[in-house]
Scaffold this active site. Structure first.
Site, PDB file in Angstrom:
ATOM      1  N   LYS A  36      24.696  21.097  16.004  1.00 24.39           N
ATOM      2  CA  LYS A  36      23.346  20.576  15.744  1.00 24.39           C
ATOM      3  C   LYS A  36      23.083  19.349  16.621  1.00 24.39           C
ATOM      4  O   LYS A  36      24.016  18.793  17.215  1.00 24.39           O
ATOM      5  CB  LYS A  36      23.227  20.206  14.259  1.00 24.39           C
ATOM      6  CG  LYS A  36      24.174  19.100  13.814  1.00 24.39           C
ATOM      7  CD  LYS A  36      24.153  18.924  12.296  1.00 24.39           C
ATOM      8  CE  LYS A  36      25.138  17.857  11.854  1.00 24.39           C
ATOM      9  NZ  LYS A  36      25.320  17.844  10.386  1.00 24.39           N
ATOM     10  N   ARG A 134      21.474  16.118  -1.768  1.00 25.40           N
ATOM     11  CA  ARG A 134      20.562  16.392  -0.656  1.00 25.40           C
ATOM     12  C   ARG A 134      19.822  17.703  -0.917  1.00 25.40           C
ATOM     13  O   ARG A 134      18.710  17.688  -1.394  1.00 25.40           O
ATOM     14  CB  ARG A 134      21.382  16.428   0.647  1.00 25.40           C
ATOM     15  CG  ARG A 134      20.581  16.201   1.882  1.00 25.40           C
ATOM     16  CD  ARG A 134      21.436  15.782   3.079  1.00 25.40           C
ATOM     17  NE  ARG A 134      22.429  16.770   3.506  1.00 25.40           N
ATOM     18  CZ  ARG A 134      23.237  16.588   4.552  1.00 25.40           C
ATOM     19  NH1 ARG A 134      23.181  15.478   5.258  1.00 25.40           N
ATOM     20  NH2 ARG A 134      24.113  17.517   4.893  1.00 25.40           N
ATOM     21  N   HIS A 164      28.572  20.418   0.673  1.00 24.51           N
ATOM     22  CA  HIS A 164      28.861  19.367   1.654  1.00 24.51           C
ATOM     23  C   HIS A 164      29.382  18.123   0.948  1.00 24.51           C
ATOM     24  O   HIS A 164      28.826  17.688  -0.057  1.00 24.51           O
ATOM     25  CB  HIS A 164      27.580  19.043   2.445  1.00 24.51           C
ATOM     26  CG  HIS A 164      27.805  18.206   3.665  1.00 24.51           C
ATOM     27  ND1 HIS A 164      28.767  18.505   4.602  1.00 24.51           N
ATOM     28  CD2 HIS A 164      27.193  17.081   4.114  1.00 24.51           C
ATOM     29  CE1 HIS A 164      28.726  17.595   5.584  1.00 24.51           C
ATOM     30  NE2 HIS A 164      27.787  16.719   5.306  1.00 24.51           N
ATOM     31  N   ARG A 218      33.965  23.650   8.708  1.00 19.20           N
ATOM     32  CA  ARG A 218      32.856  23.290   9.607  1.00 19.20           C
ATOM     33  C   ARG A 218      33.211  22.026  10.375  1.00 19.20           C
ATOM     34  O   ARG A 218      33.178  20.917   9.830  1.00 19.20           O
ATOM     35  CB  ARG A 218      31.571  23.046   8.786  1.00 19.20           C
ATOM     36  CG  ARG A 218      31.170  24.203   7.890  1.00 19.20           C
ATOM     37  CD  ARG A 218      29.782  23.988   7.283  1.00 19.20           C
ATOM     38  NE  ARG A 218      29.659  22.803   6.491  1.00 19.20           N
ATOM     39  CZ  ARG A 218      29.881  22.717   5.176  1.00 19.20           C
ATOM     40  NH1 ARG A 218      30.238  23.805   4.489  1.00 19.20           N
ATOM     41  NH2 ARG A 218      29.735  21.579   4.547  1.00 19.20           N
ATOM     42  N   TYR A 259      15.891 -12.181  28.272  1.00 18.29           N
ATOM     43  CA  TYR A 259      14.857 -12.549  27.293  1.00 18.29           C
ATOM     44  C   TYR A 259      15.391 -13.490  26.221  1.00 18.29           C
ATOM     45  O   TYR A 259      16.526 -13.346  25.758  1.00 18.29           O
ATOM     46  CB  TYR A 259      14.342 -11.289  26.586  1.00 18.29           C
ATOM     47  CG  TYR A 259      13.516 -10.368  27.456  1.00 18.29           C
ATOM     48  CD1 TYR A 259      12.304 -10.780  28.004  1.00 18.29           C
ATOM     49  CD2 TYR A 259      13.951  -9.073  27.709  1.00 18.29           C
ATOM     50  CE1 TYR A 259      11.543  -9.918  28.782  1.00 18.29           C
ATOM     51  CE2 TYR A 259      13.197  -8.199  28.484  1.00 18.29           C
ATOM     52  CZ  TYR A 259      11.995  -8.635  29.020  1.00 18.29           C
ATOM     53  OH  TYR A 259      11.248  -7.787  29.777  1.00 18.29           O
ATOM     54  N   CYS A 306      17.962  -5.432  27.942  1.00 12.29           N
ATOM     55  CA  CYS A 306      16.543  -5.179  28.198  1.00 12.29           C
ATOM     56  C   CYS A 306      16.251  -3.683  28.055  1.00 12.29           C
ATOM     57  O   CYS A 306      17.143  -2.893  27.764  1.00 12.29           O
ATOM     58  CB  CYS A 306      16.162  -5.627  29.603  1.00 12.29           C
ATOM     59  SG  CYS A 306      16.660  -7.299  29.999  1.00 12.29           S
ATOM     60  N   MET A 307      15.013  -3.299  28.298  1.00 15.71           N
ATOM     61  CA  MET A 307      14.654  -1.892  28.171  1.00 15.71           C
ATOM     62  C   MET A 307      15.385  -1.025  29.195  1.00 15.71           C
ATOM     63  O   MET A 307      15.899   0.050  28.866  1.00 15.71           O
ATOM     64  CB  MET A 307      13.139  -1.717  28.328  1.00 15.71           C
ATOM     65  CG  MET A 307      12.681  -0.315  28.016  1.00 15.71           C
ATOM     66  SD  MET A 307      10.937  -0.043  28.342  1.00 15.71           S
ATOM     67  CE  MET A 307      10.171  -0.879  26.993  1.00 15.71           C
ATOM     68  N   ASP A 308      15.453  -1.503  30.434  1.00 14.43           N
ATOM     69  CA  ASP A 308      15.988  -0.661  31.504  1.00 14.43           C
ATOM     70  C   ASP A 308      17.185  -1.255  32.237  1.00 14.43           C
ATOM     71  O   ASP A 308      17.739  -0.623  33.124  1.00 14.43           O
ATOM     72  CB  ASP A 308      14.888  -0.402  32.543  1.00 14.43           C
ATOM     73  CG  ASP A 308      13.595  -0.008  31.880  1.00 14.43           C
ATOM     74  OD1 ASP A 308      13.600   1.035  31.201  1.00 14.43           O
ATOM     75  OD2 ASP A 308      12.607  -0.752  31.986  1.00 14.43           O
TER      76      ASP A 308
HETATM   77  C1  PLP Z   1      26.706  17.797  10.102  1.00 18.05           C
HETATM   78  C2  PLP Z   1      27.336  18.650   9.087  1.00 18.05           C
HETATM   79  C3  PLP Z   1      28.699  19.005   9.207  1.00 18.05           C
HETATM   80  C4  PLP Z   1      29.624  18.401  10.233  1.00 18.05           C
HETATM   81  O1  PLP Z   1      30.090  17.152   9.777  1.00 18.05           O
HETATM   82  P1  PLP Z   1      31.169  16.329  10.614  1.00 18.05           P
HETATM   83  O2  PLP Z   1      31.441  15.122   9.777  1.00 18.05           O
HETATM   84  O3  PLP Z   1      30.518  15.978  11.903  1.00 18.05           O
HETATM   85  O4  PLP Z   1      32.347  17.208  10.798  1.00 18.05           O
HETATM   86  C5  PLP Z   1      29.206  19.925   8.309  1.00 18.05           C
HETATM   87  N1  PLP Z   1      28.422  20.457   7.323  1.00 18.05           N
HETATM   88  C6  PLP Z   1      27.129  20.111   7.163  1.00 18.05           C
HETATM   89  C7  PLP Z   1      26.344  20.722   6.059  1.00 18.05           C
HETATM   90  C8  PLP Z   1      26.543  19.195   8.031  1.00 18.05           C
HETATM   91  O5  PLP Z   1      25.266  18.841   7.848  1.00 18.05           O
END
Ligand code: PLP
Length: 383
Positions: A36, A134, A164, A218, A259, A306-308
């Site tokens: 992601k 969540r 999660h 995951r 700045y 700074c910005m850049d």
């Molecule tokens: C982002 C996410 C992960 C990965 O988590 P990490 O801490 O980067 O391994 C796994 N499961 C869900 C649902 C997530 O949103």
């Protein structure tokens, strides 16, 4: 010539990290690569391909749009959308054969309508909220309402269930909470039909609790070389971020830099201006704390970012010149700056550093197939 500001993504190291994670999970457990947010800033499609080459079985994205981008890039591996189904993009998800996440009967009906149009069955995973707060079903009643909806929807097939963890990188108390989350997940999913895969472990849990692996894990941040907890695997960062010196000057005692005049030289200093600022994603709040590597030496960033542009105190370094490389994140000589260092200076976490690198910082992909050495070291030596 290379652009001034670049992030080199070491795909060989990414693949290697996936191989290491894969080899650390119990036999028979699948591994999902979480790509992601544009592969945590590493480039979604390239990251996905490297992870698949390293043995990933499945991919995960946050939103449908991220999944369709992978499909358009020619990636055919199974892709799970971790966020809850929405009316706005459920059809696009179905068209592109993405696995979507449901946690209410309404979401199941949305999937049914979308899948019906495609004429194919769509797969979904059920999200269970065991304490993250969540999304997800939170009780047996809520779960059963979703299961009932599924039984009324011939075009939707329940292929998985997941939860999660909110504190798997936490202290003892956090781990007790994680255990309670795991137990709740097992309780809420034990009666699901045969063949529904269950997954709960994020990176922290992969390293700390092999007994939580279930059917799949995951892997997110660890894939990119930043395990959030202590771990035995030699995972290494895959992103190197550099800029260049644009200008070098001497300043006198009493002279100010940048700045707000937060930096005032106490004596004669040599100052290098660097082609990077907060518009490149280098957090301004790191002003006064940040360091960069020039000629393999660690030097302080002085004054406000700074910005850049930003300025580094290179007093004492020999012959610093315009076009010299400035390492913002990565190795140079025997020194290394990690996303964790940048996170400390900016008051955030490595995750946010990796994906805050700005879009105007060009990505350069490096893939030294077959090499097993520290990719970052190789890169540093080449210069
Ligand atoms: C982002 C996410 C992960 C990965 O988590 P990490 O801490 O980067 O391994 C796994 N499961 C869900 C649902 C997530 O949103």
């Amino acid at each position: 010539m290379r652009p001034r500001n670049i992030r080199v993504i070491h795909l060989d190291q990414l693949r290697r990290n996936m191989e290491l994670i894969r080899s650390s999970v119990p036999e028979g457990t699948r591994v999902m690569a979480v790509v992601k947010a544009d592969g945590y800033g590493h480039g979604a499609a390239e990251t996905a391909r490297a992870a698949l080459a390293g043995g990933a079985d499945m991919l995960a994205v946050a939103a449908v749009k991220e999944g369709t981008q992978l499909r358009k890039a020619g990636i055919s591996a199974p892709i799970l959308v971790l966020g809850a189904v929405t009316a706005a993009d459920v059809s696009e998800g179905a068209d592109f054969g993405l696995i979507q996440t449901v946690c209410s009967p309404e979401m199941v009906f949305l999937c049914e309508q979308a899948a019906k149009v495609t004429g194919k069955q769509a797969e979904v995973h059920l999200k269970v909220d065991t304490g993250m707060g969540r999304i997800g079903v939170r009780s047996e009643e809520e779960r059963d309402r979703v299961l009932k909806a599924l039984s009324e929807c011939p075009h939707v097939r329940l292929a998985g269930a997941f939860t999660h963890f909110s504190d798997a990188d936490g202290d003892e108390d956090g781990m007790a909470y994680t255990q309670a989350q795991y137990d709740a997940f097992i309780r809420l999913t034990d009666g699901l039909p045969e063949g529904v895969i269950r997954h709960c472990a994020n990176s922290a849990a992969i390293h700390r609790r092999k007994d939580f692996a279930l059917d799949m894990v995951r892997a997110g941040i660890s894939l990119y070389g930043y395990p959030p907890v202590e771990c035995e695997l030699p995972l290494r960062p895959c992103m190197r971020w550099t800029a260049k010196v644009s200008y070098v000057k001497e300043i006198d005692a009493g002279d100010y830099v940048s700045y707000g005049r937060t930096f005032r030289a106490g004596e004669k200093r040599t100052v290098a201006t660097v082609t990077c600022g907060y518009a490149d994603g280098y957090h301004r709040c790191a002003s006064g704390k940040a360091q960069v590597l020039i000629h393999g030496k660690r030097v302080p960033v002085i004054g406000r970012i700074c910005m850049d542009q930003m300025m580094a105190d290179v007093t004492g370094l020999e012959n610093v010149q315009p076009e010299d490389e400035v390492v913002l994140m990565g190795r140079s000589g025997s020194e290394r700056i990690t996303a964790e260092d940048l996170a400390r200076w900016s008051g955030t976490i490595s995750y946010e550093i990796l994906l805050s690198v700005g879009s105007r910082v060009d990505r350069v992909f490096s893939d030294m197939k077959g090499t097993d050495s520290d990719a970052d070291e190789v890169e540093a030596e080449r210069e």
